[in-house]
Enzyme design. Structure first.
Site, short mmCIF file in Angstrom:
data_model
loop_
_atom_site.label_atom_id
_atom_site.label_comp_id
_atom_site.label_asym_id
_atom_site.label_seq_id
_atom_site.Cartn_x
_atom_site.Cartn_y
_atom_site.Cartn_z
N HIS A 116 28.44 5.22 -65.15
CA HIS A 116 28.95 6.48 -65.38
C HIS A 116 30.52 6.49 -65.99
CE1 HIS A 116 25.53 8.88 -63.90
NE2 HIS A 116 25.10 7.71 -63.23
N THR A 117 30.73 5.42 -66.78
CA THR A 117 31.96 5.51 -67.33
C THR A 117 31.99 5.90 -68.94
OG1 THR A 117 31.93 3.07 -67.91
CG2 THR A 117 33.15 3.62 -65.98
N ALA A 161 13.26 3.34 -65.47
CA ALA A 161 13.37 2.09 -64.25
C ALA A 161 14.88 1.98 -64.30
CB ALA A 161 12.92 0.87 -64.42
N GLY A 162 15.61 2.15 -65.67
CA GLY A 162 17.37 1.84 -65.69
C GLY A 162 17.41 1.03 -66.66
N SER A 165 16.78 1.57 -70.01
CA SER A 165 16.77 2.27 -71.24
C SER A 165 15.58 2.09 -72.12
CB SER A 165 18.06 1.57 -71.87
OG SER A 165 19.24 2.26 -71.37
N SER A 166 14.59 2.29 -71.42
CA SER A 166 13.29 2.40 -72.40
C SER A 166 13.33 3.37 -73.49
CB SER A 166 11.96 2.54 -71.66
OG SER A 166 12.25 3.81 -70.74
N SER A 167 14.07 4.46 -73.25
CA SER A 167 14.23 5.46 -73.99
C SER A 167 15.07 5.01 -75.31
CB SER A 167 14.68 6.52 -73.71
OG SER A 167 15.77 6.91 -72.80
N GLU A 194 18.81 12.69 -76.53
CA GLU A 194 18.53 12.63 -75.05
C GLU A 194 19.26 14.15 -74.44
OE1 GLU A 194 17.65 10.10 -72.97
OE2 GLU A 194 17.53 8.26 -74.58
N ASP A 253 23.45 3.19 -74.04
CA ASP A 253 22.31 2.63 -73.92
C ASP A 253 22.05 2.43 -75.41
OD1 ASP A 253 22.18 3.54 -71.34
OD2 ASP A 253 20.70 5.02 -71.63
C1 GLA Z 1 22.29 6.31 -68.24
C2 GLA Z 1 23.08 6.84 -69.36
C3 GLA Z 1 24.33 6.28 -69.96
C4 GLA Z 1 25.25 5.99 -68.76
C5 GLA Z 1 24.41 5.41 -67.46
C6 GLA Z 1 25.39 5.29 -66.23
O1 GLA Z 1 21.91 5.03 -68.60
O2 GLA Z 1 21.95 6.92 -70.56
O3 GLA Z 1 24.85 6.87 -71.00
O4 GLA Z 1 25.91 7.24 -68.47
O5 GLA Z 1 23.45 6.02 -67.04
O6 GLA Z 1 26.39 4.32 -66.47
#
Ligand code: GLA
Length: 383
Positions: free
Chosen positions: A35-36, A123-124, A126-128, A160, A172
């Site tokens: 989240h930076t 899932a985290g 970044s499929s999108s 997004e 992402d």
């Molecule tokens: C998601 C968001 C990114 C980023 C991360 C957290 O993947 O799409 O922009 O903020 O969370 O670091």
């Protein structure tokens, strides 16, 4: 047959003609720096060997048909009627691109496309972004246009933000576009500069999916608002602060009394993460992988206690990780609230590490984690 050949073949069999373009864009792991990005900070990420492939060609009208062969679903829409996103639909990522391109003066003709992805959904990983960047490369080719990579990333982000409703940053898309085999991507979200940093020799990246599905939109936006609230309060005493990037840990500590306690902890996470990314780059450059791994564990602890974007299952995975032979570091990857963990481990022990992690996780939670070894891959490309 490789995926590129199989989407090309699927395109021919669905549409009866050859594809005009085939593209690939990878998913990503966030390795350090949570989240930076939307706080103008820095992140270390990696593009992975899981990707979305697209084969596309023009249709003869304004009608578009997009077929997802891996999931056996398809969507039909007109390029001229895209103002009604349907909540939760994957086609929003495609339609959003057409809208964003039009706003930049690039008009996409009606098109046909076949896509296939190996990036796990929601899932985290970044499929999108993988879908957006792969499709965007294809659409640009069909529209006979080209864009600077940063603008391409902004288009994905805008999809997004505006079409899907999650106020995500640029991480992402940057990772998907600028990945490099055997390297991390170090991104600075103030200067928008990116450089590739070699992955430490003799290490492997293990990914464990907690199997807790995450739905980012609400909680993600709430965390972002807390960061904005912290920024607004901190700026009152110090107008030179433009983003949480400009706040040092000492400055934040000094302002503790004026911040709401929850807002303080959210800001503490972000400021701490930026400090850890900078320390992490120095550790990698000095060849100190143990120090880098410790920073990953510290990052996880901060997600759990300060940002509260971990969850019981992710806490369990990373707690087991800390006890396993071969571990260097482990943490949540991406927005949070479920999804995947990323583990940096000694390469020689990676397979065994993954097996034991899955067994113990099953014993403690009753859940069957998907555990795989991932490799760093090159960024998005027209094939
Ligand atoms: C998601 C968001 C990114 C980023 C991360 C957290 O993947 O799409 O922009 O903020 O969370 O670091």
């Amino acid at each position: 047959m490789d995926r590129a050949a199989s989407v090309r073949q699927a395109f021919t069999s669905v549409f009866g003609t050859g594809a005009a373009v085939v593209t690939r864009a990878p998913g990503r792991l966030e390795v350090l720096g949570n989240h930076t990005d939307y706080n103008e900070g820095t992140v270390l990420s990696v593009a992975v060997d899981r990707a979305t492939w697209v084969a596309a060609g023009p249709s003869a009208s304004d009608r578009c048909r997009v077929v997802d062969v891996a999931n056996a679903t398809e969507r039909v829409f007109r390029v001229t009627e895209l103002d009604h996103p349907e909540k939760g639909d994957w086609a929003n990522y495609v339609k959003g691109l057409v809208v964003e391109l039009a706003e930049r003066g690039i008009s996409v003709p009606g098109f046909h496309a076949v896509l296939s992805s190996t990036v796990p959904m929601s899932a985290g990983m970044s499929s999108s972004a993988a879908l957006e960047m792969s499709m965007l490369l294809a659409l640009l080719r069909l529209a006979r246009a080209s864009l600077d990579w940063r603008e391409m990333a902004r288009i994905g982000q805008a999809c997004e933000n505006r079409y899907v409703g999650a106020r995500t940053g640029l991480l992402d898309q940057f990772s998907s576009l600028r990945g490099k085999a055997e390297h991390l991507v170090y991104s600075d979200f103030r200067s928008l500069d990116v450089r590739n940093v070699p992955l430490p020799a003799g290490t492997a990246l293990v990914v464990a999916n907690s199997m807790v599905r995450h739905n980012l939109t609400n909680e993600y936006n709430e965390r972002r608002e807390a960061c904005e609230a912290a920024l607004a309060a901190l700026r009152q005493g110090c107008p030179g602060i433009r983003a949480l990037r400009d706040v040092s840990p000492a400055q934040l500590e000094a302002a503790r009394g004026i911040l709401d306690p929850v807002v303080f902890r959210r800001a503490l996470h972000v400021v701490g993460e930026i400090t850890r990314v900078e320390a992490g780059v120095r550790a990698l450059e000095a060849g100190d992988v143990e120090a880098f791994g410790r920073l990953m564990f510290e990052s996880q602890a901060s997600s759990t206690h300060n940002f509260e974007n971990s969850c019981a299952e992710i806490d369990t995975l990373t707690a087991i990780a800390a006890e396993l032979p071969g571990v260097l570091g482990a943490r949540i990857s991406g927005g949070g609230f479920g999804g995947i963990t990323v583990h940096l481990v000694d390469a020689g022990q990676a397979e065994r590490y993954g097996d034991v992690l899955a067994q113990r996780y099953a014993r403690e939670t009753g859940l069957a984690a998907e555990v795989t070894v991932c490799h760093a891959a090159d960024g998005a490309e027209v094939l």
